[in-house]
Scaffold this motif. Structure first.
Motif, PDB file in Angstrom:
ATOM      1  N   SER A 194      39.536  40.933  51.203  1.00 25.49           N
ATOM      2  CA  SER A 194      39.470  40.519  49.790  1.00 25.49           C
ATOM      3  C   SER A 194      40.810  40.733  49.090  1.00 25.49           C
ATOM      4  O   SER A 194      41.198  39.938  48.230  1.00 25.49           O
ATOM      5  N   GLU A 195      41.527  41.784  49.474  1.00 26.98           N
ATOM      6  CA  GLU A 195      42.848  42.011  48.886  1.00 26.98           C
ATOM      7  C   GLU A 195      43.826  40.924  49.334  1.00 26.98           C
ATOM      8  O   GLU A 195      44.625  40.433  48.541  1.00 26.98           O
ATOM      9  N   ILE A 196      43.739  40.524  50.596  1.00 28.76           N
ATOM     10  CA  ILE A 196      44.595  39.452  51.104  1.00 28.76           C
ATOM     11  C   ILE A 196      44.293  38.149  50.374  1.00 28.76           C
ATOM     12  O   ILE A 196      45.211  37.416  49.991  1.00 28.76           O
ATOM     13  N   THR A 197      43.034  37.867  50.156  1.00 30.60           N
ATOM     14  CA  THR A 197      42.650  36.668  49.399  1.00 30.60           C
ATOM     15  C   THR A 197      43.276  36.702  48.014  1.00 30.60           C
ATOM     16  O   THR A 197      43.812  35.693  47.543  1.00 30.60           O
ATOM     17  N   LYS A 198      43.244  37.859  47.368  1.00 30.66           N
ATOM     18  CA  LYS A 198      43.852  38.006  46.042  1.00 30.66           C
ATOM     19  C   LYS A 198      45.361  37.786  46.122  1.00 30.66           C
ATOM     20  O   LYS A 198      45.933  37.067  45.303  1.00 30.66           O
ATOM     21  N   TRP A 199      46.007  38.365  47.124  1.00 26.08           N
ATOM     22  CA  TRP A 199      47.452  38.205  47.288  1.00 26.08           C
ATOM     23  C   TRP A 199      47.828  36.745  47.471  1.00 26.08           C
ATOM     24  O   TRP A 199      48.828  36.283  46.945  1.00 26.08           O
ATOM     25  N   LEU A 200      47.023  36.027  48.253  1.00 24.38           N
ATOM     26  CA  LEU A 200      47.352  34.647  48.587  1.00 24.38           C
ATOM     27  C   LEU A 200      46.877  33.638  47.540  1.00 24.38           C
ATOM     28  O   LEU A 200      47.053  32.442  47.721  1.00 24.38           O
ATOM     29  N   SER A 201      46.322  34.119  46.453  1.00 26.20           N
ATOM     30  CA  SER A 201      45.851  33.221  45.394  1.00 26.20           C
ATOM     31  C   SER A 201      47.017  32.575  44.650  1.00 26.20           C
ATOM     32  O   SER A 201      46.850  31.557  43.996  1.00 26.20           O
ATOM     33  N   GLY A 202      48.198  33.202  44.727  1.00 27.62           N
ATOM     34  CA  GLY A 202      49.356  32.691  44.004  1.00 27.62           C
ATOM     35  C   GLY A 202      49.461  33.243  42.598  1.00 27.62           C
ATOM     36  O   GLY A 202      50.418  32.974  41.894  1.00 27.62           O
ATOM     37  N   MET A 203      48.486  34.030  42.187  1.00 30.30           N
ATOM     38  CA  MET A 203      48.492  34.593  40.843  1.00 30.30           C
ATOM     39  C   MET A 203      48.719  36.105  40.849  1.00 30.30           C
ATOM     40  O   MET A 203      48.900  36.712  39.812  1.00 30.30           O
ATOM     41  N   HIS A 204      48.696  36.708  42.022  1.00 31.05           N
ATOM     42  CA  HIS A 204      48.883  38.158  42.122  1.00 31.05           C
ATOM     43  C   HIS A 204      50.377  38.479  42.073  1.00 31.05           C
ATOM     44  O   HIS A 204      51.186  37.791  42.689  1.00 31.05           O
ATOM     45  N   ASN A 205      50.742  39.508  41.346  1.00 27.70           N
ATOM     46  CA  ASN A 205      52.141  39.925  41.266  1.00 27.70           C
ATOM     47  C   ASN A 205      52.455  40.791  42.486  1.00 27.70           C
ATOM     48  O   ASN A 205      52.207  41.988  42.493  1.00 27.70           O
TER      49      ASN A 205
END
Length: 88
Positions: A57-68
């Motif tokens: 789930s953290e990887i999904t967040k990272w790869l969303s393009g919106m995570h700093n």
């Protein structure tokens, strides 16, 4: 027929913040490079997450393009994938 905008472009249209536009542009370029490197290794997100010691789930967040993304996380991804994500 008019295309329905997404949340990012709608926000940018309303606020026109050049700094945020540049952030999103660069972040999306980095995440696309990561996505291609994951694909080239034949990994899925779960395998990539395991290689980084992170949750899928953290990887999904990272790869969303919106995570700093932090420099530390970028280096960690470079090491796991064997690619240069940022060239200085």
């Amino acid at each position: 027929m008019e295309k329905e905008g997404n949340m990012i472009t709608d926000w940018l249209d309303q606020h026109g913040d050049l700094e945020i536009e540049k952030f999103i542009e660069k972040n999306l370029a980095i995440t696309e490079k990561v996505r291609l490197a994951i694909e080239a290794k034949g990994w899925n997100k779960v395998q990539f997450a395991h290689a980084l010691g992170k949750s899928p789930s953290e990887i999904t967040k990272w790869l969303s393009g919106m995570h700093n993304l932090t420099l530390k996380s970028l280096v960690k991804m470079e090491m796991a994938l064997g690619v240069e994500l940022i060239i200085i």
